[in-house]
Every structure is written in structure tokens, then in C-alpha cells.
Design an enzyme around this catalytic site. Structure first.
Site, mmCIF file in Angstrom:
data_model
loop_
_atom_site.group_PDB
_atom_site.id
_atom_site.type_symbol
_atom_site.label_atom_id
_atom_site.label_comp_id
_atom_site.label_asym_id
_atom_site.label_seq_id
_atom_site.Cartn_x
_atom_site.Cartn_y
_atom_site.Cartn_z
ATOM 1 N N GLU A 112 18.085 -17.223 -6.988
ATOM 2 C CA GLU A 112 17.378 -16.354 -8.131
ATOM 3 C C GLU A 112 16.630 -16.491 -9.163
ATOM 4 O O GLU A 112 15.874 -15.640 -9.809
ATOM 5 C CB GLU A 112 17.794 -15.380 -7.601
ATOM 6 C CG GLU A 112 18.537 -13.407 -8.041
ATOM 7 C CD GLU A 112 17.014 -13.219 -7.720
ATOM 8 O OE1 GLU A 112 16.385 -13.243 -6.880
ATOM 9 O OE2 GLU A 112 16.406 -11.830 -8.385
ATOM 10 N N CYS A 125 0.809 -1.502 -0.514
ATOM 11 C CA CYS A 125 -0.040 0.141 0.125
ATOM 12 C C CYS A 125 0.645 1.191 -0.083
ATOM 13 O O CYS A 125 1.880 1.539 0.462
ATOM 14 C CB CYS A 125 -1.280 0.410 1.010
ATOM 15 S SG CYS A 125 -1.975 -0.943 1.691
ATOM 16 N N GLU A 141 8.308 -14.928 -10.332
ATOM 17 C CA GLU A 141 7.122 -14.373 -10.329
ATOM 18 C C GLU A 141 6.673 -12.990 -11.361
ATOM 19 O O GLU A 141 6.088 -12.284 -10.724
ATOM 20 C CB GLU A 141 8.435 -12.689 -8.943
ATOM 21 C CG GLU A 141 9.400 -12.411 -9.864
ATOM 22 C CD GLU A 141 9.314 -11.816 -8.236
ATOM 23 O OE1 GLU A 141 9.543 -10.658 -7.942
ATOM 24 O OE2 GLU A 141 10.912 -11.463 -8.753
ATOM 25 N N LYS A 144 13.269 -15.107 -10.004
ATOM 26 C CA LYS A 144 12.526 -14.400 -11.373
ATOM 27 C C LYS A 144 11.662 -14.368 -12.314
ATOM 28 O O LYS A 144 10.390 -13.807 -12.343
ATOM 29 C CB LYS A 144 13.756 -13.252 -11.990
ATOM 30 C CG LYS A 144 14.983 -12.799 -11.465
ATOM 31 C CD LYS A 144 14.445 -10.983 -10.924
ATOM 32 C CE LYS A 144 13.533 -10.854 -9.784
ATOM 33 N NZ LYS A 144 14.504 -11.154 -8.611
ATOM 34 N N LYS A 200 5.779 -4.425 -4.171
ATOM 35 C CA LYS A 200 7.736 -4.156 -3.848
ATOM 36 C C LYS A 200 8.163 -3.668 -2.417
ATOM 37 O O LYS A 200 8.430 -5.068 -2.382
ATOM 38 C CB LYS A 200 7.792 -3.107 -4.650
ATOM 39 C CG LYS A 200 9.357 -2.555 -4.443
ATOM 40 C CD LYS A 200 9.914 -3.406 -5.953
ATOM 41 C CE LYS A 200 11.461 -3.063 -5.772
ATOM 42 N NZ LYS A 200 12.524 -3.735 -6.616
ATOM 43 N N HIS A 213 19.131 -35.978 -5.712
ATOM 44 C CA HIS A 213 18.405 -36.719 -4.560
ATOM 45 C C HIS A 213 16.991 -36.792 -4.486
ATOM 46 O O HIS A 213 16.526 -36.113 -3.711
ATOM 47 C CB HIS A 213 19.028 -35.826 -3.536
ATOM 48 C CG HIS A 213 20.349 -36.239 -2.992
ATOM 49 N ND1 HIS A 213 20.840 -37.279 -2.627
ATOM 50 C CD2 HIS A 213 22.033 -35.694 -3.624
ATOM 51 C CE1 HIS A 213 22.304 -37.049 -2.697
ATOM 52 N NE2 HIS A 213 22.553 -36.412 -3.091
ATOM 53 N N ASN A 248 -1.509 2.069 5.769
ATOM 54 C CA ASN A 248 -0.979 1.242 5.036
ATOM 55 C C ASN A 248 -0.758 -0.007 6.513
ATOM 56 O O ASN A 248 0.626 0.461 7.353
ATOM 57 C CB ASN A 248 0.398 1.495 4.327
ATOM 58 C CG ASN A 248 1.751 0.747 4.307
ATOM 59 O OD1 ASN A 248 1.035 -0.769 4.142
ATOM 60 N ND2 ASN A 248 2.462 1.492 3.791
ATOM 61 N N GLY A 249 -0.864 -0.730 6.213
ATOM 62 C CA GLY A 249 0.151 -1.741 8.115
ATOM 63 C C GLY A 249 -1.643 -2.674 7.572
ATOM 64 O O GLY A 249 -2.700 -2.816 6.849
ATOM 65 N N TRP A 289 -2.875 -2.854 -2.042
ATOM 66 C CA TRP A 289 -2.279 -4.049 -1.762
ATOM 67 C C TRP A 289 -2.906 -4.778 -0.734
ATOM 68 O O TRP A 289 -3.223 -4.261 0.248
ATOM 69 C CB TRP A 289 -0.480 -4.327 -0.861
ATOM 70 C CG TRP A 289 -0.297 -5.702 -1.658
ATOM 71 C CD1 TRP A 289 -0.021 -6.013 -3.164
ATOM 72 C CD2 TRP A 289 -1.171 -6.694 -0.813
ATOM 73 N NE1 TRP A 289 0.302 -8.143 -2.543
ATOM 74 C CE2 TRP A 289 -0.077 -7.670 -1.377
ATOM 75 C CE3 TRP A 289 -0.552 -7.002 0.588
ATOM 76 C CZ2 TRP A 289 0.291 -9.193 -1.049
ATOM 77 C CZ3 TRP A 289 -0.629 -7.857 1.115
ATOM 78 C CH2 TRP A 289 -0.478 -9.486 0.292
ATOM 79 N N ARG A 298 3.845 0.038 -4.609
ATOM 80 C CA ARG A 298 3.513 -0.772 -3.160
ATOM 81 C C ARG A 298 2.494 -1.593 -3.580
ATOM 82 O O ARG A 298 1.982 -2.089 -2.746
ATOM 83 C CB ARG A 298 3.493 0.474 -2.489
ATOM 84 C CG ARG A 298 5.249 1.212 -2.822
ATOM 85 C CD ARG A 298 4.721 2.334 -1.702
ATOM 86 N NE ARG A 298 4.840 1.651 -0.085
ATOM 87 C CZ ARG A 298 6.308 2.282 0.799
ATOM 88 N NH1 ARG A 298 6.896 1.825 0.189
ATOM 89 N NH2 ARG A 298 5.783 1.315 1.556
HETATM 90 O O1 M6R Z 1 13.371 -4.301 0.407
HETATM 91 P P1 M6R Z 1 13.451 -5.961 0.675
HETATM 92 O O2 M6R Z 1 15.091 -5.928 -0.291
HETATM 93 O O3 M6R Z 1 14.001 -6.310 2.103
HETATM 94 O O4 M6R Z 1 13.058 -6.990 -0.079
HETATM 95 C C1 M6R Z 1 12.877 -8.285 0.149
HETATM 96 C C2 M6R Z 1 11.613 -9.139 -0.931
HETATM 97 O O5 M6R Z 1 10.322 -8.505 -0.670
HETATM 98 C C3 M6R Z 1 12.448 -8.555 -1.826
HETATM 99 O O6 M6R Z 1 13.278 -9.150 -2.596
HETATM 100 C C4 M6R Z 1 11.236 -9.561 -3.708
HETATM 101 O O7 M6R Z 1 11.638 -10.814 -2.865
HETATM 102 C C5 M6R Z 1 12.474 -9.414 -4.839
HETATM 103 N N1 M6R Z 1 11.004 -8.432 -5.037
HETATM 104 C C6 M6R Z 1 12.099 -10.230 -5.488
HETATM 105 O O8 M6R Z 1 12.343 -9.918 -7.087
#
Ligand code: M6R
Length: 618
Positions: free
Chosen positions: A493, A2, A500, A497, A613, A516, A102-103, A76, A28
Site C-alpha cells: 500500500e 465519469c 499514484e 500511494k 476515483k 530472491h 458514464n460507462g 474520464w 470521478r
Molecule cells: O471503491 P473501491 O474501494 O472498490 O476502489 C478500488 C480501487 O480502485 C481503489 O482502492 C484505488 O486503488 C485507490 N484509489 C488507490 O488509492
């Protein structure tokens, strides 16, 4: 999660600025958007499910132009599905007060029950509306002016369990009032002679001023033109110093790129240079952090490092663990911040908790670090946002100079974190006297020369190669990413990517673990990307490529190991560098492959479904 904005102006019209602010904060959350303005002696609200564009369309009649004060929200969803009714702002019965939030208000059901018993009614399923109605009732009871509003808020908050960044807009007999209240999620305020502005992050305030105030937990702030009056938890007036922000407001645009993510991928040569070069002391074969952070005494006093992070940042943390153990010989543990905080962790004396976070506002990372501190650890952070809560609460910080990252999928922030972790590992090793000057210089020289290698991965030809791989494999049932050693987290990673942004099932696995279990998944409908750099585990990883091939798997080798390219079905070559630095280069083609697969599938690359984000709630 949010985004909230608010402004109270001396003259002009507030709505256009609110919409601009929301467009910057839309990363956000994008389930709905809404604004409230002071209007005709009360507050008026427009809010719409879905993207900000829907709200802009609803505002097309111009009825919201000309107001001096307003608040806005991009959502969000936590409580209640995305809908017009559940969208913020929410209003009180008085018709003179609106709130964006937000929260999470954890005890909202209990509060709602109480209010229902007192005859209150609700038009949404949200926790925020409960809080709004509660504040509004008390405000009216207290007299309905500015002072009454502060009293009402101070009366309500002790009854609330949860986390909030709130903007409250009210029409009082003496004019509009704008308040910012914070416990947990971030809230940034900027004040000029022309107006007072608030936003969930500095990007929303930067168009008006570069001098921003990061509110502290439990602050209640009255904001207006030339006005910032803050009281703390005990109701005492406090001064919160403004800090100058380096980011340029234009950095948050897309430029000529179709997506923020692609722009941010292309910014990596600059970001890596900004994060590393000024800190490298080649003459001494060492690293110098600002303000002498991580000096020799500090480095020698560390018995153990506990890395805490979430998502992509944790993958950077896992790379950091290989680097720190490998170069500095310090034992390192890493954990999901969300697991650490609830698993009754045991920390040895001399532990440093190292948080890695782009935003510096991730709720779990903050909570895990606070817990580590309570357990006796000293705290350090690798973070991209100066002034963020994580930075303010850490004893030592290494800032990554990635600039604003708007694409929900982290790219440049990740490589910057890996660079910062590399610098830290070398400093720790040098500070403890366990890495010879010439060895350190060798790695640092390589890092100093990495920029053209990164650029070579972003040429038209290199991108075309990643697009080709994407085209060949976009239709596959699943993807497996394999890597060893320092490139195992790169595999994790790469898979994240793809999941997501392209909504494709992908697994990252330690190459040696494949036998395994996951090897059973392998057939011709599964693409297996094997990340392999020249170095001590290259041969072992090559053997894994052979094993996959023997079972009919489709292999794509990514990295500098030419022998892997010779045996894999196809390849994405990456320039050779020190094995320690190979994650920086190997990550980039994986970002591009994910990007192009998402593009082929027609996904919303910068705003993937269900994501936000900055995860400021649990
Ligand atoms: O702001 P942060 O680095 O603490 O965020 C952590 C994760 O939410 C963030 O890295 C998330 O996994 C990425 N947006 C994925 O690409």
C-alpha cells in the site's frame, strides 16, 4: 469513472447547481467537463477539455443562466482522447436532445456503421455520441414527445452491449424532460417539490435532499419537481424506495486543508473510532455487528473465505487474510477481482466471498462477487457507501464509517477497511469458539485505545518527520517498501500511494523475498522503507535491514520496533500496539511520506494524472 448530473427545476436557474454538482463529482474523472441546458426551444451545449475550471470560464458570459433543466458531465476518457469534441454532452441531429454517459458501449462501432449507412454523421470519436444519435433518430420517428422518448430508449437499449449510466435531456412540445437510465454504473436520484435531481453518487444530490433513490439495473426514470416515475426492464412501473443518507454535504469539502487527501489523512482518528467503537463489546470480549450480522451459526458454517477487491481495497483484503487465518483459523484466498472473474475459479462448498470496496461500485469487484455467487458462494462486503450496488447485492455488510472520500488516493477508507476486517476476524474467531475471550478482549482493548496513538502520528512534529524523510529522498531513482506478515500488505500500500500521487517508481515486497530478486536493484539511489512492528517477525525483518545496508542501500525504518530504528539510516517511529493492529498505525506515516513527496514534485495530489476515483468500467 465519469460523473454525471442532471436537474429539472420548478423555477430558478439550473446551471449553477450543475456546476456545483460537477465540482463534487470531479474526482470521478477530470479530462473534460460540459453542460447542456434546454434553451430557445432546443438544447444548448458548452463543453471544454480539461478541468471544470475551463468550463466555468467558458460559461462566464452568463448565457446559460435561467434555464430550468440541464445535464452535466465530468469525463474520464475511454473512447477518444480528451478534447472539446469528445467531451460530453453529445447531441442529436434534432437539436432538441442531449446525453451524458458514464460507462462503455462495447458494440458502438457496429452501431456507428449502421447509422453511417443511414446517412448519420458524427462530430466525435465517442461511443456516447453513437448512442445519442441513435436515440435521437428513433425519438423523432416516434413523434418527439415524452412518451416517444421512453419508447425510443426502450427500443435502442436492447441493441446496446455494454454498461451505462445515462442522463437524457430533451425539449418536447410540452416542456423539458429529464431521464435517468442505468445498467451497471451507479445512478442516484433525489426529488423534492422544487426539483428532480440525478447524480453519479449521493454527493451530487445531498445538497437538495437527504432522501435518495439508488436506481436498480435496467431502470428508466423520468425525473422532475415532485416526480419520479420509474419503469423496469419489462416496462412495468415500479416503486423505488428512498433511503435517508447520513453524510453531511459539507463533509465533501476540503475544510482548511490544501488537499482532500491531507484532510482525509487527518480524519483517521475519527473514522477509526466511528468504524470500531460501537461494535466492540469489551465485557464479552467480542464484536457485535448491526442486525446480528455474522452470528455464531454463520461463522461456524464458513469453510473458506474468498476475498475480492481492487487496488488499495485489495491490500486491506490481504491484511484481512492474515487476520482471519491467524485469529479465526479459516482458510482465506484473496484475488484481484479483475483476475478472479476471468480465471475459471473453483470454490469449495461453504465459501463466503468477501468483497472489500470503498465505493461499492467498482465494476470488477461487483462482477467477481456476482460470479462467486453463481458458483455457490454466499456474499459479504466491507463497504463505505450504504445503498451502493455492492451493499445491496451482499447478504451481509460491514459498513466502514469513513464518510465521503474525495481524494483519489485512498487513505481513511483503507484504514477503516482494515479496522472492519479486524473486527470481522475477531467475530469469526469468537463465533467459531477458537479465540479465548481474554485474548479477544486484549486485542479489542488495544483497538479501543488506538485513537490517541493515531493522533500522535498526526501531530505537527510527527508530520514534520515524514516531511523531512520526503525531502531527503524525493529525488531518489526508486523506492522499495518491505514488510513481513500482516505488514507486507502495508508495504504494498505504501508503494501504491507513492506511485499514484507522486509518479515515482516504487515496489512493495515481502521482506523475505527481497533476496530472491529485488536486492539487485539496491544502490545508494534507492530508498528502502522497511515496515517493522514489535512482534513475531520483527527479528527476521531486522535481518533484512542489515542485508540492505550491507549492499549500500538507504534504509528508513517505519514502525514500533526500536531495534530496527537503531540500525536503519533513519526512522519514523510509530507507537507500539498489538501486532494485529500495527497495519493501522504503520500505514499513516507512509501516506504522509507519499503526500509530501508528491507535494515536492508539484503533483496534482487529489487528482493524479490518468486516474479516477471510482472505476466503474473494466
Ligand atoms: O471503491 P473501491 O474501494 O472498490 O476502489 C478500488 C480501487 O480502485 C481503489 O482502492 C484505488 O486503488 C485507490 N484509489 C488507490 O488509492
Amino acid at each position: 469513472m465519469c460523473g454525471i448530473v442532471g436537474a429539472l427545476l420548478k423555477s430558478g436557474s439550473v446551471t449553477e447547481g450543475l456546476i456545483d454538482g460537477l465540482s463534487v463529482l470531479e474526482y470521478r474523472g477530470y479530462d473534460s467537463a460540459g453542460v447542456a441546458i434546454v434553451h430557445d426551444g432546443g438544447v444548448s451545449v458548452r463543453k471544454k477539455r480539461g478541468r471544470l475550471a475551463n468550463l466555468e470560464e467558458a460559461l462566464g458570459d452568463g448565457a446559460f443562466l435561467g434555464a430550468l433543466a440541464g445535464i452535466g458531465h465530468t469525463r474520464w476518457a475511454t473512447h477518444g482522447e480528451p478534447s472539446d469534441a469528445n467531451a460530453h454532452p453529445h447531441t442529436g441531429r434534432s437539436g432538441k436532445l442531449a446525453v451524458v454517459h458514464n460507462g462503455i458501449i462495447e458494440n458502438y462501432i457496429e452501431l456507428k456503421r449502421e447509422l453511417l449507412n443511414e446517412g448519420e454523421s458524427f462530430s466525435s470519436e465517442t461511443d456516447t455520441e453513437v448512442l445519442t444519435r441513435y436515440i435521437d433518430r428513433l425519438w423523432v420517428e416516434e413523434g418527439g414527445d415524452e412518451a416517444a422518448l421512453v419508447r425510443a430508449i426502450r427500443g435502442v437499449l436492447p441493441r446496446v452491449t455494454g454498461y451505462y449510466a445515462l442522463a437524457v435531456l430533451a425539449q418536447t412540445p410540452t416542456g423539458p424532460v429529464l431521464l435517468a437510465i442505468r445498467k451497471g454504473p451507479p445512478l442516484v436520484v433525489g426529488v423534492t417539490e422544487d426539483g428532480g435531481y440525478l447524480s453519479s453518487d449521493q454527493l451530487g444530490v445531498l445538497p437538495y435532499t437527504r432522501n435518495v433513490v439508488f436506481l436498480e439495473d435496467s431502470d428508466i426514470a423520468l425525473i422532475g419537481p415532485g416526480r419520479l416515475d420509474v419503469v423496469d426492464a419489462s416496462g412495468q412501473p415500479v416503486t423505488r424506495e428512498a433511503r435517508a443518507i447520513e453524510w453531511d454535504p459539507s463533509d465533501s469539502g476540503k475544510g482548511d486543508y490544501p488537499h482532500h487527501m491531507l484532510k482525509e489523512i487527518h480524519e483517521q482518528p475519527d473514522v477509526i473510532a466511528r468504524t470500531a467503537f460501537d461494535r466492540i463489546d469489551l465485557g464479552a470480549g467480542d464484536v457485535r455487528f448491526e442486525g446480528g450480522a455474522f452470528d455464531d451459526d454463520f461463522c461456524r458454517s464458513i469453510e473458506r473465505i474468498q476475498i475480492l477487491a481492487c487496488g488499495t481495497a485489495l491490500h486491506a483484503g490481504q491484511i484481512a487474510s492474515y487476520l482471519i487465518e491467524g485469529l479465526a483459523g479459516i482458510p482465506v484466498d484473496f484475488d484481484f477481482a479483475s483476475e478472479f472473474r476471468y480465471r475459471n475459479p473453483r470454490l469449495v462448498h461453504g465459501t463466503v466471498a468477501l468483497a472489500i470496496t470503498q465505493s461499492g461500485e467498482t465494476a470488477d469487484t461487483l462482477a467477481a462477487t456476482r460470479l462467486a455467487r453463481e458458483l455457490g458462494a454466499r456474499t459479504a462486503a466491507i463497504c463505505n457507501v450504504a445503498g451502493s450496488t455492492q451493499v445491496r447485492e451482499s447478504e451481509a455488510t460491514i459498513l466502514t464509517h469513513a464518510g465521503p472520500e474525495i481524494g483519489v488516493a485512498s487513505t481513511k477508507a483503507f484504514t477503516a477497511q482494515v479496522v472492519a476486517a479486524t473486527l470481522l476476524a475477531i467475530r469469526l474467531a469468537r463465533g467459531r469458539g477458537v479465540l479465548h475471550e481474554h485474548k479477544a478482549r486484549e486485542i479489542l482493548e488495544e483497538l479501543r485505545m488506538i485513537r490517541p496513538k493515531v493522533e500522535s502520528l498526526l501531530t505537527d512534529a510527527a508530520i514534520a518527520r515524514c516531511r523531512e524523510v520526503a525531502q531527503q529522498h524525493a529525488g531518489k531513482r526508486g523506492f522499495l517498501f518491505l514488510g513481513r506478515g500482516v505488514n507486507f500488505p502495508v508495504a504494498l500500500e505504501g508503494a501504491l500511494k507513492l506511485k499514484e500521487i507522486a509518479y515515482v517508481h516504487a515496489e512493495g515486497y515481502a521482506a523475505g523475498e527481497m533476496k530472491h530478486g529485488p536486492i539487485a536493484l539496491i544502490d545508494t539511489d534507492m530508498a528502502i522503507l522497511v515496515i517493522n512492528a514489535e512482534g513475531k517477525v520483527a527479528e527476521k525483518t531486522r535481518a533484512n535491514i542489515e542485508q540492505v545496508k550491507a549492499r549500500g542501500g538507504v534504509t528508513i525504518s517505519v514502525g514500533s520496533d526500536a531495534a530496527s530504528h537503531a540500525i536503519a539510516a533513519s526512522s519514523i517511529p510509530v507507537p507500539a500496539t498489538s501486532e494485529w493492529l500495527s497495519p493501522i498505525l504503520n500505514s499513516i506515516p507512509l501516506q504522509l511520506v507519499a503526500y509530501h513527496i508528491a507535494e515536492i514534485h508539484g503533483c496534482d495530489i487529489d487528482k493524479p494524472r490518468n486516474l479516477a476515483k471510482s472505476v466503474t468500467v473494466e
